[in-house]
Design a protein around this motif. Structure first.
Motif, mmCIF file in Angstrom:
data_model
loop_
_atom_site.group_PDB
_atom_site.id
_atom_site.type_symbol
_atom_site.label_atom_id
_atom_site.label_comp_id
_atom_site.label_asym_id
_atom_site.label_seq_id
_atom_site.Cartn_x
_atom_site.Cartn_y
_atom_site.Cartn_z
ATOM 1 N N THR A 75 25.467 51.042 -39.969
ATOM 2 C CA THR A 75 24.066 50.680 -40.181
ATOM 3 C C THR A 75 23.183 51.901 -39.983
ATOM 4 O OG1 THR A 75 23.711 50.061 -37.869
ATOM 5 C CG2 THR A 75 24.475 48.336 -39.360
ATOM 6 N N LYS A 119 16.247 48.161 -41.311
ATOM 7 C CA LYS A 119 17.696 48.327 -41.208
ATOM 8 C C LYS A 119 18.344 48.317 -42.591
ATOM 9 C CE LYS A 119 20.147 47.175 -37.764
ATOM 10 N NZ LYS A 119 20.806 46.492 -36.621
ATOM 11 N N LEU A 133 23.869 41.208 -36.563
ATOM 12 C CA LEU A 133 22.421 41.026 -36.580
ATOM 13 C C LEU A 133 22.087 39.880 -35.644
ATOM 14 C CD1 LEU A 133 21.468 41.384 -40.364
ATOM 15 C CD2 LEU A 133 20.745 42.878 -38.502
ATOM 16 N N VAL A 143 15.074 44.292 -34.536
ATOM 17 C CA VAL A 143 16.257 43.957 -35.330
ATOM 18 C C VAL A 143 16.262 44.741 -36.630
ATOM 19 C CG1 VAL A 143 17.514 42.088 -36.474
ATOM 20 C CG2 VAL A 143 16.410 41.687 -34.267
#
Length: 874
Positions: A328, A336, A485, A499
């Motif tokens: 990621t 993200k 996630l 997030v």
């Protein structure tokens, strides 16, 4: 996964010498599937207890026949008890109180080859929701221990099992309010039985002295060169005896075999992890990597693993895996993104749902995954860990479709879960937390060998509570190596920070410029984990299966019942109709409404996907909510419940062509996109603009180069005060057309009322005016076609020639049987096309040969301003 004991393999080898493969079990398998010959009945009609039902001589001839996996409603519909329940509001008329009672599942099986050295276990991959389990007259597990939709259970039945005449009886109780069940949330009505049943496989495993469990292969790739990879083989060895056991773990990947000595203490369980340090052959040079759709081949590998002691095979596993690296990253703006094998990729996908009664078949799954690949998508999101088996994930592996897998927002809101929820949802008590952890552990062990799964979702609309987040994190780090996630929404964890994804809508119609203009909510920036331009109206053929004949027009409550079942919005087609009438004019009749809805839906879906592609690298992901429907619906689908593509299906395919030219509604520019792994040189864009009288206003040719996985502005379009058609064609360096795109643009722009934005929608206060399309003169199309056979497919090549000076707008091609029913699945390379004045356009359709052989096939060509044509395909 395959398993074997030394006793069984000797017996099967002897048997194999006298029998062919046909109709026999694999000579290396000790897993016996208990999928056939089940009976189901309601408890109050049984008049027996579990001890009696699981004993010899008990009669169940009057019970319903079924297989497993199944739900009770799936069983009842398969046995013909309920017909036409999806027509109108018939669904509301079924008595749900029958599911307040428990229901019995019962089957019998033989184990002719067991011996004293065997360890025999009974496995349930999924029970919904509570169960009492009886075998041969004995209660082996009760509902106070056996509960939880996503738990998996294994029971040692060595002392109870017989060589012949085993009887298994399972009493199922449905989920109660507050239970963490499967969830369709507001997408459709709740399943009448809450999906009670044995909804995933049941099987027997027979092991020798030592058993292998939870075998997995993890990979790490040199993402700079892609020329080397390192594998880690994980497995659990269980010593079932009270004696120490020494043996050898023997594995084989491709041509490489390895051996590793193992010593087990009495009754020991050893969690073994082998890397290239212990096993040099787990270092792979020039690996064949697993790639997602449109980036490369989804190469798969196989590991065969066995444990030998005293030169006898005690147990074996066989798994399929892929070599790939998932990482990621965060953009400078804090969004993200995901990296596959060192390449930043744009996630382009849609949300999956199973059938409302969990009745999907291998064929229906195959068709749907073929659709996903055909639409040039690369991802599916599974909100709730879906699938009644691993088949759906096997297909994701096969077709290169990335999978986002995790929990449902059904667990986070009181109206769906059935108990009070706080800011973190419904997982609140220690018992809730333990159930969530046990469930996630089981699901990761069950699914972690699938290379397609690239992220675990630990929440949906909300964050898990901090103490649960920490436990989730520790669990995943221990047993898996892919990212997770915490939620699908724009939230910040007090444990781990932002997030980095968003879920700010919309879920209702917005015009295509929304995605290019919006910079605060759902627009084309960052990773939008679920969003949609709303309704997707199926064909009249499908509507007739869900709306009574006398209620087909005008739109009424029978239509509305097949919209969503949200508590607050999307419960009717009012927004679709409002935008349709303001932009295209009021529909004259049902057919006109359907045609205009197709046009409305096509441009809306194109705009959404094109917006995110035109904004690479600022955009990192887009998930259309949804891919499919659990029941006949007018909302959130790219193909309908009957597996017939909507216009949005072909809008999605064209918008996501690996190389494409895109019109930027906000900047009035032409943007080129290259999502291949290779930079492209000497591309050429051909740009033509026509007015609505089909007069050519501009033609331009632009040469350009473009790097890999990026977007690039190549042309500034003039401002036109009147409506125009915009035609874009992309040619490669050899002058071959590799993509095309077509737009109808209004001189009067769509203007949003941004102050009235809510999570579901931003309404328009001024509308683009396409009503002049209703005055387009008739165009004439000449059609020629040819067919040829390629393997198992019939290839239909069609040339459409516009023989006059008038634009032929929004042409739909369909293949039907002699009764006029659409043949599916077929795969057009393009559809809902427009043809310029005096232009020829050749289209190809791939049709499975078996569909052609079964019926007299006809080609039907219709459109906005052409006469319908029908041809019989010889």
């Amino acid at each position: 996964m395959k398993k074997v004991s030394n006793a069984i393999i000797m017996l099967l080898i002897i048997a194999f010498s006298f029998h062919s493969f046909a109709g026999t079990k694999s000579a290396v398998s000790s897993r016996i599937q208990l999928d056939k010959n089940w009976k189901v009945q309601q408890n109050k009609k049984v008049l027996s207890d579990g001890a009696t039902l699981s004993s010899a001589g008990n009669n169940s001839e009057s019970w319903y026949n079924t297989s497993v996996p199944s739900t009770v409603m799936g069983v009842l519909t398969a046995n013909g008890l309920y017909k036409d329940i999806f027509v109108g509001n018939n669904y509301t008329k079924i008595d749900k109180t029958q599911f307040n009672d428990s229901w019995w599942y019962k089957t019998g099986f033989d184990l002719p080859n067991i011996n004293l050295e065997n360890t025999i276990s009974l496995h349930f991959d999924g029970i919904n929701y509570y169960a009492n389990i009886w075998l041969n007259g004995k209660l082996i597990a009760s509902r106070d221990k056996v509960f939880g939709t996503f738990r998996q259970f294994a029971f040692d039945i060595t002392k109870l099992a017989k060589r012949k005449g085993n009887i298994l009886a399972v009493e199922i109780f449905r989920a109660q309010p507050g239970d963490f069940n499967t969830g369709f949330v507001d997408w459709n009505p709740r399943p009448l039985d809450e999906n009670m049943g044995i909804w995933r496989p049941v099987y027997i495993e027979i092991d020798g002295k030592v058993g292998l469990k939870n075998t997995a292969v993890q990979s790490k790739v040199n993402t700079s060169t892609l020329k080397e990879a390192w594998l880690t083989v994980k497995t659990e060895l269980h010593n079932y005896t009270s004696n120490a056991v020494s043996g050898t773990l023997i594995g084989k990947i491709g041509e490489n075999e390895f051996r590793y000595p193992v010593k087990l203490k009495p009754n020991e369980t050893l969690d073994l992890s082998l890397t290239s340090k212990e096993i040099p052959s787990l270092y792979i040079k020039n690996p064949k990597l697993w790639w997602c759709n449109n980036l490369g081949e989804p190469n798969l590998q196989k590991l065969s693993l066995r444990f030998e002691t005293n030169k006898n095979i005690s147990d074996s596993d066989e798994i399929v895996f892929g070599i790939r690296e998932i990482e990621t990253y965060f953009t400078p703006e804090g969004h993200k993104g995901f990296i596959l094998n060192g390449k930043k990729i744009l996630i382009k996908g849609a949300g999956w749902t199973d059938d409302i009664f969990l009745r999907d078949t291998k064929q229906s799954l195959e068709t749907q995954l073929q659709y996903v690949k055909h639409m040039n998508l690369n991802t599916l999101r599974f909100e709730s860990i879906w699938g009644t088996s691993q088949d759906i994930y096997d297909l994701c592996d096969k077709y290169g479709i990335l999978a986002m897998v995790g929990w449902s927002c059904q667990w986070e809101w009181e109206e769906y879960l059935g108990k009070p929820c706080d800011a973190f949802g419904g997982i609140q008590t220690e018992a809730d937390v333990n159930l969530a952890l046990e469930s996630l552990t089981d699901q990761i062990h069950w699914l972690r060998n699938h290379p397609s799964i690239f992220v675990w979702f630990l929440g949906s609309d909300k964050l898990p509570k901090p103490e649960l987040e920490i436990k989730y994190k520790n669990l995943i780090e221990k047993i898996d190596n892919r990212p997770y996630l915490l939620t699908a929404g724009t939230r910040t964890s007090e444990v781990s920070g932002p997030v980095g994804v968003k879920m700010n809508g919309p879920y209702e119609y917005v015009s295509p410029n929304y995605w290019f203009e919006d910079t605060k909510n759902g627009g084309a920036f960052g990773f939008n984990t679920e969003t949609s331009p709303g309704a997707a109206i199926p064909s009249l053929e499908s509507i007739k299966k869900m709306v009574p004949e006398d209620k087909l027009w005008p739109i009424n409550s029978d239509w509305n019942y097949h919209c969503t079942h949200s508590a607050v919005a999307f419960r009717n087609l009012d927004v679709n109709t409002l935008n349709l009438e303001n932009r295209y004019g009021k529909a004259k009749d049902l057919n006109d409404y359907l045609l205009k809805s197709d046009v409305l839906g096509y441009e809306a879906m194109s705009g959404m996907f094109e917006g995110f592609r035109a904004r690479i690298p600022q955009s990192t992901g887009i998930i259309q909510w949804m891919l499919n429907s659990a029941w006949p619906s007018f909302y959130w689908q790219l193909y309908d419940y009957y597996l017939l593509p909507t216009s949005s299906y072909y809008a999605t395919r064209k918008a996501n062509n690996i190389n494409q030219l895109i019109y930027d509604y906000a900047k009035n520019e032409i943007v080129a996109v290259n999502e291949s792994l290779n930079p492209e040189k000497n591309f050429k864009a051909q740009i033509q603009v026509f007015d609505f009288n089909s007069k050519l206003l501009k033609t331009e040719s632009v040469a350009f180069d473009i790097n890999s996985i990026t977007s690039k502005t190549i042309y500034q379009l003039d401002n036109y005060p009147e409506n125009v058609f915009l035609d874009l064609k992309l040619l490669d360096e050899k002058g071959i057309q590799i993509a095309s795109n077509f737009y109808w643009l209004s001189g009067k722009k769509d203007v949003f009322d941004w102050d009235k934005t809510f999570w579901g929608n931003t309404p328009l206060k001024e509308y683009a005016d396409f009503t002049k399309l209703n005055d387009l003169p008739k165009s004439e199309i000449t059609t020629t076609y040819s067919t040829k056979t390629e393997g198992n497919n019939e290839i239909l090549n069609i040339t459409l020639e516009n023989t006059n000076s008038k634009m032929a707008f929004f042409i739909n091609l369909n293949v039907v049987d002699e009764a006029g029913n659409t043949i599916f699945p077929v795969f057009w390379d393009d559809n809902f096309v427009s043809i310029l004045p005096n232009e020829k356009k050749t289209l190809k359709c791939v049709i499975p040969k078996e569909l052609i052989q079964k019926t007299k096939t006809q080609l039907v060509i219709s459109g906005w301003n052409i006469n319908t044509q029908t041809y019989t395909i010889e």
